[in-house]
Design an enzyme around this catalytic site. Structure first.
Site, PDB file in Angstrom:
ATOM      1  N   HIS A   1       0.830  -1.204   0.000  1.00  0.00           N
ATOM      2  CA  HIS A   1       0.000   0.000   0.000  1.00  0.00           C
ATOM      3  C   HIS A   1       0.868   1.258   0.000  1.00  0.00           C
ATOM      4  O   HIS A   1       0.665   2.173  -0.812  1.00  0.00           O
ATOM      5  CB  HIS A   1      -0.926  -0.014   1.228  1.00  0.00           C
ATOM      6  CG  HIS A   1      -1.684   1.253   1.428  1.00  0.00           C
ATOM      7  ND1 HIS A   1      -2.960   1.440   0.934  1.00  0.00           N
ATOM      8  CD2 HIS A   1      -1.358   2.396   2.081  1.00  0.00           C
ATOM      9  CE1 HIS A   1      -3.380   2.657   1.275  1.00  0.00           C
ATOM     10  NE2 HIS A   1      -2.422   3.255   1.967  1.00  0.00           N
ATOM     11  N   GLU A   2       1.827   1.325   0.891  1.00  0.00           N
ATOM     12  CA  GLU A   2       2.660   2.523   0.994  1.00  0.00           C
ATOM     13  C   GLU A   2       3.538   2.699  -0.245  1.00  0.00           C
ATOM     14  O   GLU A   2       3.745   3.825  -0.709  1.00  0.00           O
ATOM     15  CB  GLU A   2       3.500   2.499   2.276  1.00  0.00           C
ATOM     16  CG  GLU A   2       2.692   2.491   3.567  1.00  0.00           C
ATOM     17  CD  GLU A   2       1.694   3.639   3.725  1.00  0.00           C
ATOM     18  OE1 GLU A   2       1.858   4.697   3.084  1.00  0.00           O
ATOM     19  OE2 GLU A   2       0.732   3.478   4.503  1.00  0.00           O
TER      20      GLU A   2
ATOM     21  N   ASP B   1      -4.906   7.424  -1.378  1.00  0.00           N
ATOM     22  CA  ASP B   1      -5.786   6.591  -0.558  1.00  0.00           C
ATOM     23  C   ASP B   1      -7.185   6.624  -1.167  1.00  0.00           C
ATOM     24  O   ASP B   1      -7.600   7.642  -1.728  1.00  0.00           O
ATOM     25  CB  ASP B   1      -5.866   7.138   0.871  1.00  0.00           C
ATOM     26  CG  ASP B   1      -4.667   6.745   1.706  1.00  0.00           C
ATOM     27  OD1 ASP B   1      -4.188   7.605   2.466  1.00  0.00           O
ATOM     28  OD2 ASP B   1      -4.227   5.591   1.630  1.00  0.00           O
TER      29      ASP B   1
ATOM     30  N   HIS C   1       1.648   4.509  -2.889  1.00  0.00           N
ATOM     31  CA  HIS C   1       1.669   5.976  -2.823  1.00  0.00           C
ATOM     32  C   HIS C   1       2.866   6.542  -3.577  1.00  0.00           C
ATOM     33  O   HIS C   1       2.751   7.537  -4.292  1.00  0.00           O
ATOM     34  CB  HIS C   1       1.714   6.451  -1.366  1.00  0.00           C
ATOM     35  CG  HIS C   1       0.440   6.260  -0.620  1.00  0.00           C
ATOM     36  ND1 HIS C   1      -0.790   6.671  -1.093  1.00  0.00           N
ATOM     37  CD2 HIS C   1       0.197   5.687   0.590  1.00  0.00           C
ATOM     38  CE1 HIS C   1      -1.730   6.372  -0.207  1.00  0.00           C
ATOM     39  NE2 HIS C   1      -1.157   5.763   0.821  1.00  0.00           N
TER      40      HIS C   1
END
Length: 188
Positions: free
Chosen positions: A126-127, A136, A130
């Site tokens: 997930h990170e 998000d 980014h």
């Protein structure tokens, strides 16, 4: 990733055999006669997980998931002494990313979420998303990697969905080199 490797091998074979053929190499299109441009090479981004402590294997797996999922970008561990595009650190806060320009920034694998039961590979993937330009998307279902913590502790899905993959492919395609985004703290 496997398609890119096979395509690269085919291209190398064609280039090596060019002198033997006595002409120019070209790829045949669907009709057999037209030429098609070679696939664009993936943009290589390096990451340094030396500061990720107990989460290093989760970071490596998160990078591998992105490599399996998209063709326009590839995440590789930085060589010793090499300045990495992405720095990954562990701390006691909440997981977050500090993107710089597209493909560059710092990721924090925060122990606060891990201590609450969130999956470390999902957090890492997930990170890294980014840093690859994804925002998000809260609230969201477990099938959306970028739904982050809103999918709940039971969600362990570390894979981007089709829309997330397509967005990253677009972010890193040769024809779509968007201007660098302003640095923004992205916490989850």
């Amino acid at each position: 990733m496997h398609v890119r490797t096979l395509t690269g091998g085919l291209a190398a074979t064609l280039l090596m055999s060019l002198p033997l053929l006595g002409g120019q190499a070209s790829a045949a299109g669907p009709s057999g006669g037209s030429t098609v441009p070679a696939a664009a090479a993936a943009r290589i981004l390096t990451y340094d997980a030396s500061g990720s402590a107990e989460f290093k294997s989760a970071v490596d797996r998160g990078a591998a998931i992105w490599n399996e999922s998209v063709d326009s970008v590839e995440l590789r561990p930085a060589a010793s002494g090499q300045r990495a595009n992405i720095r990954v650190l562990a701390d006691n806060g909440w997981p977050r990313a500090l993107p710089g320009s597209l493909g560059n920034g710092t990721v924090y694998i925060g122990r606060q979420a891990v201590n609450q039961g969130y999956n470390t590979v999902r957090i890492s993937s997930h990170e890294l998303g980014h840093i690859l330009g994804l925002p998000d998307r809260k609230p969201g279902p477990c099938s959306s990697l970028m739904s982050g913590s809103s999918a709940g502790v039971p969600c362990t899905n570390p894979y981007p969905n089709a829309a997330e993959k397509a967005e990253v492919e677009g972010n890193f395609s040769a024809t779509s080199r968007a201007p660098a985004p302003r640095p923004v703290l992205v916490g989850d």
